[in-house]
Scaffold this motif. Sequence first.
Motif, PDB file in Angstrom:
ATOM      1  N   GLY A  17     104.127  77.439   1.282  1.00 47.27           N
ATOM      2  CA  GLY A  17     105.473  77.087   0.862  1.00 47.27           C
ATOM      3  C   GLY A  17     106.427  76.936   2.032  1.00 47.27           C
ATOM      4  O   GLY A  17     107.282  76.047   2.043  1.00 47.27           O
ATOM      5  N   GLU A  18     106.288  77.795   3.040  1.00 47.81           N
ATOM      6  CA  GLU A  18     107.156  77.715   4.223  1.00 47.81           C
ATOM      7  C   GLU A  18     106.961  76.389   4.952  1.00 47.81           C
ATOM      8  O   GLU A  18     107.923  75.742   5.375  1.00 47.81           O
ATOM      9  CB  GLU A  18     106.869  78.885   5.172  1.00 47.81           C
ATOM     10  N   MET A  26     104.456  82.582  -1.370  1.00 47.39           N
ATOM     11  CA  MET A  26     105.511  81.800  -2.015  1.00 47.39           C
ATOM     12  C   MET A  26     104.856  80.726  -2.876  1.00 47.39           C
ATOM     13  O   MET A  26     104.263  79.785  -2.359  1.00 47.39           O
ATOM     14  CB  MET A  26     106.420  81.143  -0.964  1.00 47.39           C
ATOM     15  N   ALA A  78     108.719  79.007  -6.574  1.00 46.56           N
ATOM     16  CA  ALA A  78     109.603  79.749  -5.667  1.00 46.56           C
ATOM     17  C   ALA A  78     110.038  78.861  -4.504  1.00 46.56           C
ATOM     18  O   ALA A  78     111.195  78.909  -4.067  1.00 46.56           O
ATOM     19  CB  ALA A  78     108.894  80.995  -5.149  1.00 46.56           C
ATOM     20  N   MET A  79     109.111  78.042  -3.999  1.00 44.34           N
ATOM     21  CA  MET A  79     109.454  77.119  -2.917  1.00 44.34           C
ATOM     22  C   MET A  79     110.499  76.113  -3.380  1.00 44.34           C
ATOM     23  O   MET A  79     111.487  75.846  -2.698  1.00 44.34           O
ATOM     24  CB  MET A  79     108.195  76.382  -2.444  1.00 44.34           C
ATOM     25  N   LYS A 115     114.067  77.186  -3.495  1.00 44.61           N
ATOM     26  CA  LYS A 115     114.764  77.320  -2.212  1.00 44.61           C
ATOM     27  C   LYS A 115     115.323  75.992  -1.692  1.00 44.61           C
ATOM     28  O   LYS A 115     116.024  75.967  -0.685  1.00 44.61           O
ATOM     29  CB  LYS A 115     113.816  77.916  -1.162  1.00 44.61           C
TER      30      LYS A 115
END
Length: 250
Positions: free
Chosen positions: A37-38, A61, A65-66, A69
Motif C-alpha cells: 500500500g505504501e 495496509m 486502507a490505502m 489515505k
Amino acid sequence: MIKSVIIDDELKSCTSLFNKLKTYCPDVEVMEICNSGEEGLRAIRELSPELLFLDIEMPLMNGFAMLDKVAKKNFEVIFITAYNEHAVKAIKCSALDYLVKPVDTDELKLALQRFREKRGTDQMSESQYDILLHNFKSGQVTKHKIALPTLEGMVFSQLTDIIRLESDSNYTTFYFGNGDKQIVSKTLKEFEHLLEGYNFYRVHNSHIINLDHIRMYKKGDGGIVVMTDGSEITISTRRKAEFVKRLDYL
C-alpha cells in the motif's frame, strides 16, 4: 493509452495480470507494479494514473486502507480479490468493479470495457469510494449505503431509506421513504443477492421489501403486507412460511 498501476503484494498475481494486460489489452499501459500500500500511495502521487488494479488483501495496509489515505481520488479502481465476502459486498453496494483471483481474461476485458465507457464522463464519481469505505468500516449494517446507477446518473441512498424494490423486466424500481422512486437497469435477482444479510426479503417474483418498513401483515393464501408508504404487496404462497419465520425475528 490508459495509464495504470498494479498494486498487489503477490508477485505471481502481479505477473499474471501484467501479462494478460500486455497480450489482450494493448491500450493499457502498466506504468508501475507496486507490492504494498505504501508503494501504491507513492505511485499515485508521482505518476497520476487513470486506473488502479488494487488488491484488497495486503499485509500492513490493505487496499481499502490505502484508498482511504488518498485525499483526491481522480482515478478509477478495479479491485482484485481472492473473494472476501464482506469486501465484495461493500464493493457491489458502491457500484464499483472487481475481479476475483485468479483473474479471468474475459472478465478482465469486460471490466476494462466498462472503464472505457465511463472514461471522461461525469459517471466517474468519488462519492462511490466514500460509500465503499463507509460500508467497509461501519460495523452496523443499518448504517450502510448503496450507489444506484440510473439513467440520470448515480443516486446514493441509505439502505434504511428504501421501502421496496419492484421488478420490471430487466429493470428494477426503488421506492423510498420520502416518496421518491428510481429506476435502475439491473434485474431484481441481482439486488436479491446484493441485499442478502440486510433486512430485505423477496416476497414475490416481482417484489423485494424492507422488513423494517412493514406496517401490517394481512393473513390469506400467501398474505399481504402493507408498507409504510401505504403500498400493499402480495406474498407468494410458496414464500409464506419463510416470510413468517423472518417476521418472528423482527
